[in-house]
Design a protein around this motif. Structure first.
Motif, PDB file in Angstrom:
ATOM      1  N   VAL A 659     -29.231 -26.071 100.078  1.00  0.00           N
ATOM      2  CA  VAL A 659     -28.215 -27.124 100.108  1.00  0.00           C
ATOM      3  C   VAL A 659     -26.845 -26.471  99.941  1.00  0.00           C
ATOM      4  CG1 VAL A 659     -27.397 -29.269  99.067  1.00  0.00           C
ATOM      5  CG2 VAL A 659     -29.845 -28.747  99.095  1.00  0.00           C
ATOM      6  N   ARG A 660     -25.914 -26.877 100.781  1.00  0.00           N
ATOM      7  CA  ARG A 660     -24.536 -26.402 100.687  1.00  0.00           C
ATOM      8  C   ARG A 660     -23.632 -27.607 100.475  1.00  0.00           C
ATOM      9  NH1 ARG A 660     -24.471 -23.924 105.064  1.00  0.00           N
ATOM     10  NH2 ARG A 660     -23.423 -25.361 106.483  1.00  0.00           N
ATOM     11  N   PHE A 661     -22.807 -27.543  99.420  1.00  0.00           N
ATOM     12  CA  PHE A 661     -21.929 -28.665  99.089  1.00  0.00           C
ATOM     13  C   PHE A 661     -20.541 -28.419  99.672  1.00  0.00           C
ATOM     14  CE2 PHE A 661     -25.227 -28.703  95.860  1.00  0.00           C
ATOM     15  CZ  PHE A 661     -25.585 -30.039  95.829  1.00  0.00           C
ATOM     16  N   ALA A 662     -19.907 -29.486 100.085  1.00  0.00           N
ATOM     17  CA  ALA A 662     -18.555 -29.428 100.615  1.00  0.00           C
ATOM     18  C   ALA A 662     -17.669 -30.351  99.784  1.00  0.00           C
ATOM     19  CB  ALA A 662     -18.548 -29.839 102.089  1.00  0.00           C
ATOM     20  N   ALA A 663     -16.396 -30.464 100.208  1.00  0.00           N
ATOM     21  CA  ALA A 663     -15.474 -31.328  99.464  1.00  0.00           C
ATOM     22  C   ALA A 663     -15.967 -32.769  99.462  1.00  0.00           C
ATOM     23  CB  ALA A 663     -14.082 -31.241 100.072  1.00  0.00           C
ATOM     24  N   THR A 664     -16.573 -33.163 100.575  1.00  0.00           N
ATOM     25  CA  THR A 664     -17.169 -34.508 100.653  1.00  0.00           C
ATOM     26  C   THR A 664     -18.590 -34.375 101.172  1.00  0.00           C
ATOM     27  OG1 THR A 664     -16.295 -34.788 102.893  1.00  0.00           O
ATOM     28  CG2 THR A 664     -14.947 -35.627 101.089  1.00  0.00           C
ATOM     29  N   GLY A 665     -19.552 -34.641 100.344  1.00  0.00           N
ATOM     30  CA  GLY A 665     -20.935 -34.628 100.777  1.00  0.00           C
ATOM     31  C   GLY A 665     -21.610 -33.280 100.655  1.00  0.00           C
ATOM     32  N   LYS A 666     -22.711 -33.174 101.386  1.00  0.00           N
ATOM     33  CA  LYS A 666     -23.543 -31.975 101.301  1.00  0.00           C
ATOM     34  C   LYS A 666     -24.175 -31.709 102.660  1.00  0.00           C
ATOM     35  CE  LYS A 666     -27.785 -34.404 100.053  1.00  0.00           C
ATOM     36  NZ  LYS A 666     -27.213 -35.738 100.204  1.00  0.00           N
ATOM     37  N   THR A 667     -24.757 -30.526 102.789  1.00  0.00           N
ATOM     38  CA  THR A 667     -25.494 -30.147 103.992  1.00  0.00           C
ATOM     39  C   THR A 667     -26.808 -29.523 103.566  1.00  0.00           C
ATOM     40  OG1 THR A 667     -23.486 -29.755 105.281  1.00  0.00           O
ATOM     41  CG2 THR A 667     -25.511 -28.707 106.060  1.00  0.00           C
ATOM     42  N   VAL A 668     -27.909 -30.071 104.070  1.00  0.00           N
ATOM     43  CA  VAL A 668     -29.218 -29.453 103.854  1.00  0.00           C
ATOM     44  C   VAL A 668     -29.517 -28.604 105.089  1.00  0.00           C
ATOM     45  CG1 VAL A 668     -31.668 -29.834 103.424  1.00  0.00           C
ATOM     46  CG2 VAL A 668     -29.971 -31.421 102.478  1.00  0.00           C
ATOM     47  N   TRP A 669     -29.755 -27.323 104.854  1.00  0.00           N
ATOM     48  CA  TRP A 669     -29.970 -26.419 105.980  1.00  0.00           C
ATOM     49  C   TRP A 669     -31.384 -25.823 105.928  1.00  0.00           C
ATOM     50  CZ3 TRP A 669     -31.204 -21.590 104.319  1.00  0.00           C
ATOM     51  CH2 TRP A 669     -30.768 -21.207 103.047  1.00  0.00           C
ATOM     52  N   VAL A 670     -31.897 -25.520 107.088  1.00  0.00           N
ATOM     53  CA  VAL A 670     -33.234 -24.947 107.228  1.00  0.00           C
ATOM     54  C   VAL A 670     -33.157 -23.855 108.284  1.00  0.00           C
ATOM     55  CG1 VAL A 670     -35.628 -25.371 107.874  1.00  0.00           C
ATOM     56  CG2 VAL A 670     -34.363 -27.103 106.588  1.00  0.00           C
ATOM     57  N   GLU A 671     -33.799 -22.729 108.027  1.00  0.00           N
ATOM     58  CA  GLU A 671     -33.827 -21.632 108.994  1.00  0.00           C
ATOM     59  C   GLU A 671     -35.272 -21.315 109.351  1.00  0.00           C
ATOM     60  OE1 GLU A 671     -29.777 -19.050 108.079  1.00  0.00           O
ATOM     61  OE2 GLU A 671     -31.741 -18.262 107.513  1.00  0.00           O
ATOM     62  N   GLN A 672     -35.483 -21.051 110.644  1.00  0.00           N
ATOM     63  CA  GLN A 672     -36.792 -20.663 111.139  1.00  0.00           C
ATOM     64  C   GLN A 672     -36.636 -19.427 112.006  1.00  0.00           C
ATOM     65  OE1 GLN A 672     -39.336 -24.174 112.485  1.00  0.00           O
ATOM     66  NE2 GLN A 672     -37.274 -25.016 112.681  1.00  0.00           N
ATOM     67  N   ALA A 673     -37.476 -18.423 111.757  1.00  0.00           N
ATOM     68  CA  ALA A 673     -37.483 -17.223 112.597  1.00  0.00           C
ATOM     69  C   ALA A 673     -38.437 -17.453 113.752  1.00  0.00           C
ATOM     70  CB  ALA A 673     -37.920 -16.009 111.787  1.00  0.00           C
ATOM     71  N   PHE A 674     -38.194 -16.757 114.854  1.00  0.00           N
ATOM     72  CA  PHE A 674     -39.076 -16.858 116.006  1.00  0.00           C
ATOM     73  C   PHE A 674     -39.103 -15.525 116.711  1.00  0.00           C
ATOM     74  CE2 PHE A 674     -35.221 -17.067 118.380  1.00  0.00           C
ATOM     75  CZ  PHE A 674     -34.398 -17.946 117.717  1.00  0.00           C
ATOM     76  N   ALA A 675     -40.202 -15.252 117.398  1.00  0.00           N
ATOM     77  CA  ALA A 675     -40.358 -13.997 118.128  1.00  0.00           C
ATOM     78  C   ALA A 675     -39.650 -14.119 119.463  1.00  0.00           C
ATOM     79  CB  ALA A 675     -41.841 -13.679 118.338  1.00  0.00           C
ATOM     80  N   GLU A 676     -38.715 -13.185 119.728  1.00  0.00           N
ATOM     81  CA  GLU A 676     -37.947 -13.256 120.958  1.00  0.00           C
ATOM     82  C   GLU A 676     -38.828 -13.117 122.186  1.00  0.00           C
ATOM     83  OE1 GLU A 676     -34.909 -13.981 121.468  1.00  0.00           O
ATOM     84  OE2 GLU A 676     -34.174 -14.094 119.421  1.00  0.00           O
ATOM     85  N   GLU A 677     -39.885 -12.295 122.070  1.00  0.00           N
ATOM     86  CA  GLU A 677     -40.715 -12.093 123.253  1.00  0.00           C
ATOM     87  C   GLU A 677     -41.474 -13.359 123.647  1.00  0.00           C
ATOM     88  OE1 GLU A 677     -42.805 -10.530 119.550  1.00  0.00           O
ATOM     89  OE2 GLU A 677     -40.853 -10.367 120.529  1.00  0.00           O
ATOM     90  N   ALA A 678     -41.578 -14.335 122.743  1.00  0.00           N
ATOM     91  CA  ALA A 678     -42.298 -15.567 123.055  1.00  0.00           C
ATOM     92  C   ALA A 678     -41.407 -16.586 123.743  1.00  0.00           C
ATOM     93  CB  ALA A 678     -42.893 -16.180 121.794  1.00  0.00           C
ATOM     94  N   ILE A 679     -40.113 -16.254 123.853  1.00  0.00           N
ATOM     95  CA  ILE A 679     -39.164 -17.202 124.409  1.00  0.00           C
ATOM     96  C   ILE A 679     -39.044 -16.974 125.907  1.00  0.00           C
ATOM     97  CG2 ILE A 679     -36.774 -17.975 124.390  1.00  0.00           C
ATOM     98  CD1 ILE A 679     -36.624 -17.100 121.498  1.00  0.00           C
ATOM     99  N   ALA A 680     -39.288 -17.988 126.699  1.00  0.00           N
ATOM    100  CA  ALA A 680     -39.096 -17.918 128.147  1.00  0.00           C
ATOM    101  C   ALA A 680     -38.172 -19.047 128.553  1.00  0.00           C
ATOM    102  CB  ALA A 680     -40.436 -18.034 128.876  1.00  0.00           C
ATOM    103  N   VAL A 681     -37.109 -18.702 129.224  1.00  0.00           N
ATOM    104  CA  VAL A 681     -36.123 -19.712 129.604  1.00  0.00           C
ATOM    105  C   VAL A 681     -36.751 -20.645 130.627  1.00  0.00           C
ATOM    106  CG1 VAL A 681     -33.871 -20.097 130.641  1.00  0.00           C
ATOM    107  CG2 VAL A 681     -34.258 -18.116 129.166  1.00  0.00           C
ATOM    108  N   ARG A 682     -36.591 -21.931 130.408  1.00  0.00           N
ATOM    109  CA  ARG A 682     -37.149 -22.911 131.328  1.00  0.00           C
ATOM    110  C   ARG A 682     -36.171 -24.074 131.452  1.00  0.00           C
ATOM    111  NH1 ARG A 682     -42.091 -24.710 127.354  1.00  0.00           N
ATOM    112  NH2 ARG A 682     -40.818 -25.470 125.613  1.00  0.00           N
TER     113      ARG A 682
END
Length: 688
Positions: A659-682
């Motif tokens: 959670v990151r707080f700002a002057a007004t409100g907050k932000t809930v953040w989530v990060e996910q890693a992924f394997a680049e070789e599994a990515i195919a542009v479509r």
């Protein structure tokens, strides 16, 4: 008086011819007095410098000023026998009417006294000139300079490997395979001593050797005391190494004195002194003096060894606390480097990935040197990384790091009174800059005086208005201030320690960062090589970054109505956008679930506006913001509960969340890693 005086008495006429001489003088010279009467002054004795003595005598005859106890040297035996030293007093003889009759000379043999005085001078010079430095090579050079000027015609100083590495030296008698390495070579009248370990005055020849048991070196080691030798000229050990050969220059010495450096039974090295033809052989007094000198130098060398060990340990601790692998960041090219200082310092740098594809660039330095400073640096670096995980703004992060520094300083002041660390103050400086590639901004704050320089893509020096903050750990109460500035793609960021910034300045850093299109590694090396003597003032560390930004469509942002339809709308937007980015189906499904849970929490417990943001960089970032400042709480629901599992599911699907707080409100953040070789542009779902 002439027949009974124990002093040498001489009477010369006005032409400086010998008139009378007493038996004591004749006995000292080994001649009958009748053989000497009538001879000129310069012929009475085989003087070492007859012209100087003759000129001195004539000056006394001319002006009448007596000369008392002037030292002169003469030979009692023909060369190569050494000259002896005499104390001569000269005064003019004249009548009451003023007629000059001649000259009287009183001579005393003071050879032994001169030798003792010379030994005292050598010992005094050694104590005054040797050991001021803690560098072993410098100590050996200082010793060679002193001995070559006052005790020998040529000097070679050698040391063991342990002295240079800080390891424990071998005990006497040493093992057979202990190698000695040349540290200094000096000949009388030559330039100052030269020859670092392993050097040689003979091309392609080494200067290290293992002493032979049948040589003076081996004998000195076996007995642990000085050894004097009169070589015959064909001994192989005379040219044991290139350094010994360079000291002799093909001549056969008339005397050799080898003295080992021994302290508490440990062997540190050897000093070898040579005397060439025309110089006296070494005496027992010389050997005793050499032993005293060697004992003093051994103590200096052992202090150097201990310092080397402490420096090596401190440098190792410092290296272990610094990042080992090359640093990388989203939307930012990184290059870093540092120069080793004379003593291990408390400087550090760090590149910390933050949520939202942001990166924190940190450079700092704990004041002081040595292992305690390096260890404190490790504590502060670890504390800063932990604080950075809370996603604090740079000014707030420094404020909390200041509290940590004060706590460490209080622990130091609580040490026992006998601990010298207790009296050492604990202060540090630090610069923290957070780069956001999505918005193209840099937010920075500093404690103390680390330097920050920005070079625009066109090569101009950007204006950086970064207020000075109080040094960490001091009693200053001024708040830390953060500055937010725009950083266009292609801008070069330079973070430096105070010593490097003071040595080059903003203009000097700017001049070496232009043109901006060159590789950052080349800029980094160029700046470090230009630092000059900055390492004498503190750590020399440089952290460079070139803003590359993100791809144009790498970040998307939506504002959702906070009603019951928001979760479904969010899932639809996420599936379409992740399909456009070509991410694998597993990532799409997991992200849909994460976004659905977070948006549902906003609808139920938050305040509008509800904002959804996706960032596709080195990892996938999801940010859900709202106007409510309260932080969501992760709980472990019981099997009978109907709800309360949302954040738990998010935490299981995410690599990191917070959670990151700002002057007004907050932000809930989530990060996910992924394997680049599994990515195919479509094609995107929207296009379909």
């Amino acid at each position: 008086m002439l027949s009974q005086s124990p002093l040498g008495l001489h009477i010369f006429d006005a032409d400086l011819r010998l008139v009378r001489i007493n038996p004591a003088t004749a006995a000292m010279q080994g001649h009958d007095a009748r053989e000497l009467v009538g001879l000129p002054l310069r012929d009475v004795f085989p003087l070492e410098d007859p012209d100087a003595v003759d000129a001195l005598a004539r000056s006394v005859l001319t002006d009448g000023r007596p000369v008392l106890e002037r030292r002169i040297r003469a030979f009692t035996d023909p060369p190569p026998a050494p000259a002896r030293t005499y104390s001569a007093s000269l005064f003019r003889l004249r009548s009451q009417a003023g007629t000059v009759y001649g000259l009287a000379v009183v001579v005393v043999d003071v050879t032994e006294l001169a030798v003792a005085e010379a030994g005292s001078q050598v010992l005094g010079a050694v104590r005054a000139q040797v050991g001021a430095s803690l560098e072993a090579v410098e100590i050996c050079r200082e010793l060679a300079d002193v001995l070559a000027d006052g005790m020998a015609d040529a000097v070679v100083v050698e040391v063991v490997d342990a002295l240079m590495t800080g390891d424990d030296p071998p005990l006497l008698p040493p093992p057979d395979l202990v190698a000695l390495h040349g540290a200094a070579v000096k000949r009388r009248g030559a330039d100052p001593a030269t020859g670092p370990p392993g050097s040689s005055h003979v091309p392609d020849a080494g200067s290290s050797h293992v002493p032979d048991a049948a040589s003076p070196f081996g004998l000195a080691l076996a007995q642990g005391r000085p050894v004097t030798v009169r070589p015959g000229g064909d001994e192989a050990w005379l040219h044991a190494t290139a350094d010994h050969a360079a000291a002799l220059r093909g001549a056969v010495p008339v005397a050799v004195l080898v003295a080992p450096f021994v302290l508490r039974g440990a062997f540190l090295g050897l000093v070898t002194m040579y005397r060439r033809e025309g110089s006296p052989a070494f005496t027992d007094d010389d050997a005793a003096l050499a032993a005293t000198v060697a004992d003093y130098v051994a103590l200096c060398l052992d202090n150097s060894r201990r310092y080397t060990r402490e420096h090596a340990v401190a440098a190792t601790v410092q290296r272990r606390f610094l990042p080992r692998a090359p640093q990388s960041a989203a939307g930012l090219e990184i290059a870093q480097g540092h120069l080793p200082t004379h003593r291990a310092s408390g400087g550090w740098y760090d590149v910390i990935p933050l949520p939202g594809a942001r990166t924190a660039l940190v450079i700092g330095e704990v004041e002081g040197h040595g292992i305690h400073t390096a260890a404190t640096m490790g504590q502060l670096r670890t504390a800063l990384r932990c604080l950075a995980s809370l996603d604090l703004e740079p000014d707030e992060l420094l404020a909390r790091l200041d509290e940590t520094t004060r706590q460490l300083a209080a622990e130091r002041r609580a040490l026992p009174a006998a601990d010298p660390l207790r009296e050492q103050p604990l202060t540090a400086n630090c610069l923290c800059a957070v780069y956001d590639p999505a918005s193209g901004t840099l937010t920075a704050a500093r404690a103390g005086n680390p330097g920050l320089v920005l070079v625009s893509p066109d090569g101009a020096l950007a204006d950086v208005d970064l207020p000075d903050g109080p040094t960490l750990g001091t009693s200053e109460t001024a708040p830390f201030a953060a500055t937010r500035m725009s950083v266009p793609d292609g801008t070069v960021l330079a973070l430096t320690t105070p010593a490097l910034y003071a040595a080059l300045g903003a203009q000097g850093l700017h001049a070496r960062l232009v043109p901006t299109g060159r590789p950052l590694r080349a800029h980094c090396d160029r700046l470090l090589l230009s630092s000059g003597d900055a390492g004498q003032a503190g750590a020399v560390i440089l952290l460079l970054g070139r803003a590359a930004g993100l791809d144009r469509d790498a970040a998307v942002d939506w504002v959702l109505d906070a009603d019951e339809r928001a979760p479904a709308r969010a899932r639809s937007l996420v599936r379409a956008q992740l399909g456009h980015w070509g991410l694998p189906e597993e990532t799409v499904y997991a992200t849909e679930l994460v976004v659905s849970e977070l948006v549902t929490n906003v609808v139920r417990y938050g305040d509008p506006p509800c904002r959804l943001r996706l960032i596709h960089a080195d990892r996938l970032s999801v940010e859900v913001s709202d106007g409510e400042a309260s932080s969501p709480h992760l709980r472990h629901a019981r099997t009978t509960d109907e709800g309360g599992r949302g954040l738990y599911i998010v935490s299981q699907l995410a690599d990191r969340w917070g959670v990151r707080f700002a002057a007004t409100g907050k932000t809930v953040w989530v990060e996910q890693a992924f394997a680049e070789e599994a990515i195919a542009v479509r094609p995107s779902a929207v296009d379909r």
